[in-house]
Design an enzyme around this catalytic site. Structure first.
Site, mmCIF file in Angstrom:
data_model
loop_
_atom_site.group_PDB
_atom_site.id
_atom_site.type_symbol
_atom_site.label_atom_id
_atom_site.label_comp_id
_atom_site.label_asym_id
_atom_site.label_seq_id
_atom_site.Cartn_x
_atom_site.Cartn_y
_atom_site.Cartn_z
ATOM 1 N N GLU A 233 -3.434 3.157 -4.169
ATOM 2 C CA GLU A 233 -4.510 3.445 -3.503
ATOM 3 C C GLU A 233 -4.708 3.184 -2.045
ATOM 4 O O GLU A 233 -5.692 3.561 -1.239
ATOM 5 C CB GLU A 233 -5.749 3.292 -4.189
ATOM 6 C CG GLU A 233 -6.048 1.476 -4.476
ATOM 7 C CD GLU A 233 -5.134 1.005 -5.816
ATOM 8 O OE1 GLU A 233 -4.232 1.824 -6.269
ATOM 9 O OE2 GLU A 233 -5.541 -0.062 -6.159
ATOM 10 N N ASN A 234 -3.728 2.507 -1.387
ATOM 11 C CA ASN A 234 -3.865 2.295 -0.088
ATOM 12 C C ASN A 234 -3.494 3.610 0.705
ATOM 13 O O ASN A 234 -3.742 3.597 1.961
ATOM 14 C CB ASN A 234 -2.970 1.093 0.478
ATOM 15 C CG ASN A 234 -1.439 1.358 -0.203
ATOM 16 O OD1 ASN A 234 -1.216 1.699 -1.155
ATOM 17 N ND2 ASN A 234 -0.580 0.956 0.802
#
Lengths: 232, 221
Positions: free
Chosen positions: B47-48
Protein backbone atom coordinates in the site's frame (compact mmCIF):
# COMPACT_ATOMS: atom_id res chain seq x y z
CA UNK A 1 12.72 32.09 -18.15
CA UNK A 2 14.13 33.36 -14.89
CA UNK A 3 10.60 33.61 -13.58
CA UNK A 4 10.33 29.86 -13.79
CA UNK A 5 13.74 29.08 -12.35
CA UNK A 6 12.85 27.56 -9.00
CA UNK A 7 16.41 26.90 -7.85
CA UNK A 8 17.58 28.39 -4.57
CA UNK A 9 21.21 28.64 -3.46
CA UNK A 10 21.04 27.25 0.07
CA UNK A 11 18.91 25.27 2.50
CA UNK A 12 18.58 28.47 4.50
CA UNK A 13 16.93 30.10 1.50
CA UNK A 14 14.88 26.97 0.83
CA UNK A 15 13.14 27.19 4.22
CA UNK A 16 13.05 30.98 4.47
CA UNK A 17 9.79 32.23 5.97
CA UNK A 18 9.00 29.24 8.14
CA UNK A 19 7.76 30.36 11.53
CA UNK A 20 6.67 28.81 14.79
CA UNK A 21 3.06 27.62 14.78
CA UNK A 22 2.99 26.84 11.07
CA UNK A 23 1.70 23.65 9.40
CA UNK A 24 4.25 21.59 7.48
CA UNK A 25 3.24 18.76 5.15
CA UNK A 26 6.02 16.24 4.57
CA UNK A 27 6.43 13.51 1.96
CA UNK A 28 7.92 10.12 2.78
CA UNK A 29 6.90 6.68 4.01
CA UNK A 30 8.92 5.43 6.96
CA UNK A 31 12.40 6.68 6.12
CA UNK A 32 11.89 6.15 2.38
CA UNK A 33 11.69 9.31 0.28
CA UNK A 34 11.85 11.74 3.19
CA UNK A 35 13.13 15.31 2.70
CA UNK A 36 15.95 14.68 5.13
CA UNK A 37 17.93 17.87 4.57
CA UNK A 38 14.87 20.12 4.71
CA UNK A 39 13.92 18.49 8.01
CA UNK A 40 17.45 19.06 9.30
CA UNK A 41 17.16 22.72 8.30
CA UNK A 42 13.89 23.07 10.26
CA UNK A 43 15.74 21.64 13.26
CA UNK A 44 18.56 24.13 12.79
CA UNK A 45 16.10 27.02 12.59
CA UNK A 46 14.54 25.95 15.89
CA UNK A 47 10.95 26.95 15.02
CA UNK A 48 8.43 25.46 17.45
CA UNK A 49 4.77 24.54 17.85
CA UNK A 50 4.66 23.06 14.38
CA UNK A 51 1.75 21.02 13.09
CA UNK A 52 3.23 18.26 10.97
CA UNK A 53 1.30 16.17 8.46
CA UNK A 54 3.26 13.05 7.55
CA UNK A 55 2.55 9.33 7.37
CA UNK A 56 5.19 8.61 10.04
CA UNK A 57 7.41 10.58 12.39
CA UNK A 58 10.87 9.26 11.58
CA UNK A 59 13.04 7.39 14.06
CA UNK A 60 15.13 8.54 17.00
CA UNK A 61 17.76 10.91 15.63
CA UNK A 62 16.73 10.80 11.97
CA UNK A 63 14.01 12.23 9.77
CA UNK A 64 11.15 13.93 11.60
CA UNK A 65 12.50 12.29 14.77
CA UNK A 66 15.06 15.12 14.74
CA UNK A 67 12.31 17.65 15.40
CA UNK A 68 11.25 15.80 18.54
CA UNK A 69 14.60 16.37 20.22
CA UNK A 70 13.89 20.06 20.84
CA UNK A 71 10.11 19.55 21.05
CA UNK A 72 9.42 21.45 17.85
CA UNK A 73 6.27 19.48 16.95
CA UNK A 74 3.09 20.33 18.84
CA UNK A 75 0.68 18.28 16.75
CA UNK A 76 1.01 15.56 14.13
CA UNK A 77 -1.38 13.89 11.71
CA UNK A 78 0.03 10.45 10.92
CA UNK A 79 -1.12 6.88 10.30
CA UNK A 80 1.65 5.05 12.12
CA UNK A 81 4.06 6.39 14.71
CA UNK A 82 5.43 3.30 16.40
CA UNK A 83 9.12 3.38 15.51
CA UNK A 84 10.34 6.05 17.86
CA UNK A 85 11.02 5.96 21.61
CA UNK A 86 11.16 9.74 21.98
CA UNK A 87 7.83 10.04 20.21
CA UNK A 88 6.24 7.51 22.56
CA UNK A 89 7.53 9.42 25.56
CA UNK A 90 6.20 12.78 24.33
CA UNK A 91 2.88 11.18 23.43
CA UNK A 92 2.53 9.59 26.90
CA UNK A 93 3.41 12.94 28.52
CA UNK A 94 0.82 14.74 26.37
CA UNK A 95 3.58 16.95 25.00
CA UNK A 96 2.54 16.18 21.46
CA UNK A 97 -0.98 15.91 20.10
CA UNK A 98 -1.37 12.93 17.80
CA UNK A 99 -4.23 12.73 15.31
CA UNK A 100 -4.06 9.16 14.06
CA UNK A 101 -5.41 9.12 10.54
CA UNK A 102 -5.95 6.09 8.26
CA UNK A 103 -3.20 6.00 5.66
CA UNK A 104 -5.48 6.28 2.63
CA UNK A 105 -7.46 9.07 4.26
CA UNK A 106 -4.22 10.90 5.00
CA UNK A 107 -3.10 10.61 1.37
CA UNK A 108 -6.51 11.79 0.19
CA UNK A 109 -6.52 14.71 2.66
CA UNK A 110 -3.31 15.94 1.02
CA UNK A 111 -4.47 15.18 -2.52
CA UNK A 112 -7.86 16.85 -2.06
CA UNK A 113 -6.32 19.77 -0.15
CA UNK A 114 -3.96 20.44 -3.02
CA UNK A 115 -6.76 20.04 -5.55
CA UNK A 116 -9.06 22.61 -3.95
CA UNK A 117 -11.53 20.10 -2.51
CA UNK A 118 -12.08 21.06 1.15
CA UNK A 119 -13.56 17.76 2.34
CA UNK A 120 -14.65 14.35 1.11
CA UNK A 121 -16.72 11.36 2.18
CA UNK A 122 -15.10 7.98 2.74
CA UNK A 123 -16.24 4.65 4.17
CA UNK A 124 -12.84 4.28 5.84
CA UNK A 125 -13.15 4.64 9.59
CA UNK A 126 -16.95 4.51 9.80
CA UNK A 127 -18.00 2.68 12.98
CA UNK A 128 -14.53 3.08 14.50
CA UNK A 129 -13.09 5.67 16.91
CA UNK A 130 -11.90 7.60 13.82
CA UNK A 131 -15.49 8.23 12.77
CA UNK A 132 -16.67 9.54 16.14
CA UNK A 133 -18.06 13.06 15.96
CA UNK A 134 -17.81 13.21 12.19
CA UNK A 135 -20.73 13.84 9.87
CA UNK A 136 -22.16 10.59 8.46
CA UNK A 137 -23.98 10.33 5.15
CA UNK A 138 -25.20 7.31 3.27
CA UNK A 139 -24.29 6.77 -0.37
CA UNK A 140 -25.47 3.66 -2.24
CA UNK A 141 -26.79 2.26 1.01
CA UNK A 142 -23.46 2.52 2.79
CA UNK A 143 -22.49 4.97 5.54
CA UNK A 144 -19.54 7.28 4.92
CA UNK A 145 -17.83 9.86 7.12
CA UNK A 146 -16.87 13.39 6.15
CA UNK A 147 -13.13 14.02 6.31
CA UNK A 148 -11.60 17.47 5.94
CA UNK A 149 -8.67 18.01 3.61
CA UNK A 150 -5.36 19.52 4.66
CA UNK A 151 -3.13 22.23 3.29
CA UNK A 152 0.11 23.50 4.74
CA UNK A 153 2.04 26.73 5.08
CA UNK A 154 4.96 24.70 3.80
CA UNK A 155 5.23 21.38 2.00
CA UNK A 156 8.60 19.64 2.09
CA UNK A 157 9.22 17.07 -0.63
CA UNK A 158 12.00 14.69 -1.70
CA UNK A 159 12.36 14.01 -5.42
CA UNK A 160 14.90 12.18 -7.54
CA UNK A 161 15.43 14.51 -10.48
CA UNK A 162 14.02 17.88 -11.37
CA UNK A 163 14.65 20.54 -14.00
CA UNK A 164 14.94 24.25 -13.17
CA UNK A 165 11.25 24.65 -13.80
CA UNK A 166 10.55 22.41 -10.83
CA UNK A 167 9.24 19.47 -12.86
CA UNK A 168 9.97 16.52 -10.60
CA UNK A 169 10.30 12.77 -10.99
CA UNK A 170 10.51 10.39 -8.05
CA UNK A 171 12.51 7.19 -7.81
CA UNK A 172 10.80 3.84 -7.13
CA UNK A 173 8.72 3.67 -3.94
CA UNK A 174 10.34 6.89 -2.68
CA UNK A 175 7.40 8.49 -4.50
CA UNK A 176 4.79 7.56 -1.82
CA UNK A 177 3.26 10.71 -0.26
CA UNK A 178 5.56 13.18 -2.03
CA UNK A 179 3.39 14.04 -5.07
CA UNK A 180 0.36 14.84 -2.88
CA UNK A 181 2.44 16.80 -0.37
CA UNK A 182 3.85 18.85 -3.25
CA UNK A 183 0.37 20.05 -4.22
CA UNK A 184 -0.75 20.97 -0.72
CA UNK A 185 1.79 23.55 0.42
CA UNK A 186 1.34 27.33 0.19
CA UNK A 187 5.11 27.23 -0.27
CA UNK A 188 6.33 23.91 -1.66
CA UNK A 189 10.01 23.17 -1.29
CA UNK A 190 11.51 20.23 -3.18
CA UNK A 191 14.95 18.76 -2.65
CA UNK A 192 16.31 16.36 -5.25
CA UNK A 193 19.37 14.26 -5.95
CA UNK A 194 19.99 15.91 -9.29
CA UNK A 195 18.89 19.09 -11.01
CA UNK A 196 18.98 18.71 -14.80
CA UNK A 197 18.68 21.08 -17.75
CA UNK A 198 15.15 21.80 -18.99
CA UNK A 199 14.36 19.38 -21.78
CA UNK A 200 16.24 16.46 -20.26
CA UNK A 201 13.16 15.04 -18.55
CA UNK A 202 10.44 13.51 -20.72
CA UNK A 203 7.41 15.80 -20.24
CA UNK A 204 5.09 12.80 -20.26
CA UNK A 205 7.00 11.16 -17.40
CA UNK A 206 6.85 14.09 -14.95
CA UNK A 207 5.25 13.11 -11.63
CA UNK A 208 4.99 16.61 -10.15
CA UNK A 209 4.60 19.43 -12.68
CA UNK A 210 6.57 22.59 -11.83
CA UNK A 211 3.46 24.67 -11.21
CA UNK A 212 3.28 23.15 -7.72
CA UNK A 213 6.91 23.85 -6.87
CA UNK A 214 8.14 27.13 -5.42
CA UNK A 215 11.70 26.33 -4.41
CA UNK A 216 14.11 23.67 -5.59
CA UNK A 217 17.46 22.57 -4.23
CA UNK A 218 19.91 19.78 -4.93
CA UNK A 219 21.16 17.86 -1.90
CA UNK A 220 23.03 14.77 -0.83
CA UNK A 221 21.13 12.10 1.01
CA UNK A 222 21.94 9.45 3.57
CA UNK A 223 18.85 7.37 2.61
CA UNK A 224 18.84 5.30 5.75
CA UNK A 225 17.20 1.87 5.49
CA UNK A 226 14.71 1.10 8.24
CA UNK A 227 14.33 -2.67 7.75
CA UNK A 228 17.14 -4.09 5.72
CA UNK A 229 15.88 -7.40 4.32
CA UNK A 230 17.87 -9.48 1.84
CA UNK A 231 17.58 -12.97 0.44
CA UNK A 232 20.55 -15.28 0.62
CA UNK B 1 -3.52 -30.25 16.22
CA UNK B 2 -3.83 -26.54 15.75
CA UNK B 3 -2.46 -25.29 12.44
CA UNK B 4 1.06 -23.89 12.33
CA UNK B 5 1.61 -20.41 10.91
CA UNK B 6 2.85 -22.05 7.71
CA UNK B 7 -0.22 -24.27 7.44
CA UNK B 8 -2.46 -21.25 7.92
CA UNK B 9 -0.64 -19.53 5.06
CA UNK B 10 -0.99 -22.68 2.93
CA UNK B 11 -4.73 -22.80 3.60
CA UNK B 12 -5.20 -19.13 2.69
CA UNK B 13 -3.20 -19.66 -0.50
CA UNK B 14 -5.93 -22.07 -1.70
CA UNK B 15 -8.23 -19.06 -2.00
CA UNK B 16 -5.93 -17.43 -4.56
CA UNK B 17 -6.89 -17.42 -8.22
CA UNK B 18 -4.84 -16.89 -11.34
CA UNK B 19 -4.85 -13.17 -12.19
CA UNK B 20 -5.68 -11.98 -8.66
CA UNK B 21 -4.34 -8.69 -7.29
CA UNK B 22 -3.72 -9.38 -3.60
CA UNK B 23 -2.81 -7.29 -0.57
CA UNK B 24 -1.13 -9.23 2.24
CA UNK B 25 -0.87 -7.78 5.72
CA UNK B 26 2.00 -8.18 8.16
CA UNK B 27 2.59 -11.52 9.95
CA UNK B 28 0.91 -14.75 8.81
CA UNK B 29 -0.61 -13.03 5.73
CA UNK B 30 2.90 -12.21 4.48
CA UNK B 31 3.73 -15.95 4.51
CA UNK B 32 0.97 -16.60 1.96
CA UNK B 33 3.34 -15.31 -0.74
CA UNK B 34 5.46 -18.44 -0.16
CA UNK B 35 2.60 -20.76 -1.16
CA UNK B 36 1.31 -19.32 -4.42
CA UNK B 37 0.65 -22.46 -6.49
CA UNK B 38 2.95 -23.18 -9.43
CA UNK B 39 1.60 -21.91 -12.71
CA UNK B 40 -0.57 -19.29 -11.02
CA UNK B 41 0.19 -15.61 -11.56
CA UNK B 42 -0.68 -13.35 -8.62
CA UNK B 43 0.28 -9.67 -8.24
CA UNK B 44 1.03 -8.49 -4.70
CA UNK B 45 -0.03 -4.95 -3.85
CA UNK B 46 1.90 -3.02 -1.23
CA UNK B 47 0.00 0.00 0.00
CA UNK B 48 2.94 2.40 0.02
CA UNK B 49 2.64 2.37 -3.77
CA UNK B 50 3.78 -0.86 -5.42
CA UNK B 51 1.79 -3.34 -7.49
CA UNK B 52 3.89 -6.39 -8.30
CA UNK B 53 6.09 -6.84 -5.25
CA UNK B 54 8.97 -9.20 -5.99
CA UNK B 55 11.39 -11.14 -3.83
CA UNK B 56 13.64 -9.65 -1.20
CA UNK B 57 16.73 -8.16 -2.86
CA UNK B 58 20.21 -9.65 -2.96
CA UNK B 59 22.96 -7.54 -1.38
CA UNK B 60 23.67 -6.18 -4.87
CA UNK B 61 20.03 -5.31 -5.55
CA UNK B 62 19.46 -3.65 -2.15
CA UNK B 63 17.96 -0.18 -2.68
CA UNK B 64 16.76 2.26 0.00
CA UNK B 65 14.18 3.62 -2.46
CA UNK B 66 12.53 0.23 -2.89
CA UNK B 67 10.49 -0.88 0.13
CA UNK B 68 7.17 -2.53 0.95
CA UNK B 69 4.42 -1.41 3.32
CA UNK B 70 6.21 -3.20 6.17
CA UNK B 71 9.23 -0.96 5.38
CA UNK B 72 11.30 -3.99 4.34
CA UNK B 73 13.57 -3.66 1.32
CA UNK B 74 12.04 -5.50 -1.65
CA UNK B 75 12.27 -5.74 -5.43
CA UNK B 76 9.69 -5.12 -8.14
CA UNK B 77 8.85 -8.10 -10.34
CA UNK B 78 8.50 -7.89 -14.12
CA UNK B 79 5.16 -6.26 -14.88
CA UNK B 80 5.20 -4.21 -11.69
CA UNK B 81 3.93 -0.65 -11.38
CA UNK B 82 4.92 2.04 -8.88
CA UNK B 83 2.72 5.01 -7.97
CA UNK B 84 1.79 7.45 -5.25
CA UNK B 85 0.07 6.62 -1.95
CA UNK B 86 -3.11 8.36 -3.14
CA UNK B 87 -3.18 6.14 -6.23
CA UNK B 88 -2.50 3.10 -4.07
CA UNK B 89 -5.47 3.79 -1.82
CA UNK B 90 -7.65 4.58 -4.82
CA UNK B 91 -7.04 0.95 -5.81
CA UNK B 92 -7.82 -0.24 -2.29
CA UNK B 93 -10.85 1.95 -1.51
CA UNK B 94 -12.17 1.62 -5.03
CA UNK B 95 -12.47 -2.14 -4.64
CA UNK B 96 -9.92 -3.00 -7.33
CA UNK B 97 -7.87 -5.38 -5.16
CA UNK B 98 -9.25 -8.94 -5.54
CA UNK B 99 -8.23 -10.34 -2.16
CA UNK B 100 -7.02 -8.84 1.10
CA UNK B 101 -5.52 -10.97 3.87
CA UNK B 102 -4.95 -9.45 7.28
CA UNK B 103 -4.60 -10.30 10.94
CA UNK B 104 -6.90 -9.30 13.80
CA UNK B 105 -7.21 -9.28 17.61
CA UNK B 106 -10.96 -9.95 17.49
CA UNK B 107 -13.69 -10.62 14.93
CA UNK B 108 -17.40 -10.82 15.71
CA UNK B 109 -20.44 -12.55 14.25
CA UNK B 110 -21.51 -9.36 12.47
CA UNK B 111 -18.22 -9.11 10.58
CA UNK B 112 -16.75 -6.37 12.74
CA UNK B 113 -12.98 -6.44 13.13
CA UNK B 114 -10.68 -5.03 15.83
CA UNK B 115 -7.01 -5.11 14.92
CA UNK B 116 -5.25 -1.86 15.75
CA UNK B 117 -5.73 -0.68 19.30
CA UNK B 118 -5.75 -2.09 22.81
CA UNK B 119 -6.82 0.66 25.25
CA UNK B 120 -4.23 1.25 27.93
CA UNK B 121 -1.44 -0.06 25.75
CA UNK B 122 0.70 2.09 23.51
CA UNK B 123 -1.17 3.04 20.34
CA UNK B 124 1.01 3.10 17.27
CA UNK B 125 -1.63 3.69 14.64
CA UNK B 126 -3.79 1.92 12.11
CA UNK B 127 -1.59 2.41 9.05
CA UNK B 128 -3.62 1.31 6.05
CA UNK B 129 -5.77 -1.30 7.83
CA UNK B 130 -8.95 0.80 8.05
CA UNK B 131 -8.80 1.64 4.35
CA UNK B 132 -8.17 -2.00 3.47
CA UNK B 133 -11.13 -3.37 5.40
CA UNK B 134 -13.43 -0.58 4.19
CA UNK B 135 -12.47 -1.00 0.55
CA UNK B 136 -12.12 -4.73 0.00
CA UNK B 137 -15.10 -6.96 -0.72
CA UNK B 138 -13.06 -10.11 -0.39
CA UNK B 139 -11.17 -10.29 2.89
CA UNK B 140 -9.74 -13.24 4.78
CA UNK B 141 -8.87 -12.59 8.37
CA UNK B 142 -6.14 -14.77 9.90
CA UNK B 143 -5.84 -15.08 13.68
CA UNK B 144 -5.55 -17.52 16.54
CA UNK B 145 -8.94 -18.85 17.62
CA UNK B 146 -8.42 -18.08 21.30
CA UNK B 147 -5.92 -16.20 23.46
CA UNK B 148 -3.15 -17.96 25.38
CA UNK B 149 -5.54 -18.00 28.34
CA UNK B 150 -8.20 -19.75 26.26
CA UNK B 151 -10.45 -16.73 25.77
CA UNK B 152 -12.25 -16.76 22.44
CA UNK B 153 -11.39 -14.09 19.88
CA UNK B 154 -14.49 -14.91 17.80
CA UNK B 155 -17.10 -12.94 19.63
CA UNK B 156 -20.74 -11.94 19.71
CA UNK B 157 -19.48 -8.35 19.64
CA UNK B 158 -15.91 -7.05 19.53
CA UNK B 159 -14.77 -5.55 22.83
CA UNK B 160 -11.81 -3.59 21.42
CA UNK B 161 -12.13 -0.43 19.28
CA UNK B 162 -13.02 -1.40 15.72
CA UNK B 163 -10.91 -1.21 12.60
CA UNK B 164 -14.01 -1.63 10.46
CA UNK B 165 -17.71 -2.44 10.81
CA UNK B 166 -19.46 -5.31 9.05
CA UNK B 167 -16.64 -5.93 6.60
CA UNK B 168 -15.27 -9.42 7.35
CA UNK B 169 -16.88 -12.48 5.78
CA UNK B 170 -14.15 -15.12 6.08
CA UNK B 171 -11.90 -16.07 8.99
CA UNK B 172 -9.12 -18.62 9.15
CA UNK B 173 -7.93 -19.47 12.65
CA UNK B 174 -5.44 -22.06 13.83
CA UNK B 175 -8.46 -24.32 14.50
CA UNK B 176 -11.01 -23.64 11.79
CA UNK B 177 -12.05 -21.99 8.58
CA UNK B 178 -15.29 -20.08 8.92
CA UNK B 179 -17.58 -17.80 6.99
CA UNK B 180 -19.62 -15.01 8.51
CA UNK B 181 -23.15 -14.53 7.23
CA UNK B 182 -26.39 -13.10 8.60
CA UNK B 183 -24.96 -12.52 12.07
CA UNK B 184 -23.38 -15.94 12.60
CA UNK B 185 -20.13 -17.75 12.13
CA UNK B 186 -20.53 -20.81 9.90
CA UNK B 187 -18.01 -23.56 10.46
CA UNK B 188 -16.71 -24.75 7.07
CA UNK B 189 -13.53 -26.72 7.82
CA UNK B 190 -11.57 -27.79 10.87
CA UNK B 191 -7.84 -28.22 11.44
CA UNK B 192 -6.59 -31.83 11.28
CA UNK B 193 -7.40 -33.63 14.53
CA UNK B 194 -9.37 -30.73 16.00
CA UNK B 195 -12.86 -31.70 17.10
CA UNK B 196 -16.02 -29.77 16.36
CA UNK B 197 -16.60 -29.73 20.13
CA UNK B 198 -13.32 -27.89 20.74
CA UNK B 199 -14.22 -25.28 18.12
CA UNK B 200 -17.69 -24.81 19.63
CA UNK B 201 -16.14 -24.43 23.07
CA UNK B 202 -13.67 -21.79 21.86
CA UNK B 203 -16.14 -19.76 19.81
CA UNK B 204 -17.99 -17.19 21.91
CA UNK B 205 -20.07 -15.82 19.05
CA UNK B 206 -23.04 -17.57 17.47
CA UNK B 207 -21.78 -20.55 15.50
CA UNK B 208 -23.63 -22.66 12.95
CA UNK B 209 -22.19 -26.17 12.60
CA UNK B 210 -23.22 -28.03 9.43
CA UNK B 211 -23.68 -31.82 9.54
CA UNK B 212 -20.42 -32.41 7.77
CA UNK B 213 -17.33 -30.34 8.66
CA UNK B 214 -14.39 -31.66 6.66
CA UNK B 215 -10.86 -31.74 8.03
CA UNK B 216 -8.27 -29.69 6.20
CA UNK B 217 -5.58 -31.76 4.56
CA UNK B 218 -1.96 -30.79 4.02
CA UNK B 219 0.70 -32.54 1.98
CA UNK B 220 3.44 -34.16 4.09
CA UNK B 221 6.59 -32.14 4.74
Amino acid sequence: MAGFDKRVASYEEAMQGIESGMTVIAGGFGLCGIPENLIAEIKRLGVKDLTVVSNNCGVDGFGLGLLLEDRQIRKILASYVGENAMFEQQMLNDEIEVVLTPQGTLAEKMRAGGAGIPAFYTATGYGTPIGEGKEVREFNGRPHILEESVTGDFAIVKGWKADWYGNVVYRHTAQNFNPMAATAGRITVVEVEEIVEPGELDPAQIHTPGIYVDRLIQGTFEKRIEKRTVRS
Amino acid sequence: MALTREQMAMRVARELEDGFYVNLGIGIPTLVANYIPDGMDVMLQSENGLLGMGRFPTEEELDADMINAGKQTVTARPGAAIFSSAESFAMIRGGHVDLTVLGAFEVDQNGNIASWMVPGKLIKGMGGAMDLVAGAENIICTMTHASKHGESKLLEACTLPLTGAGCINRVLTDLAYMEIKDGTFILKERAPGVSVEEIIEKTAGKLVVPDNVPEMTFAEG
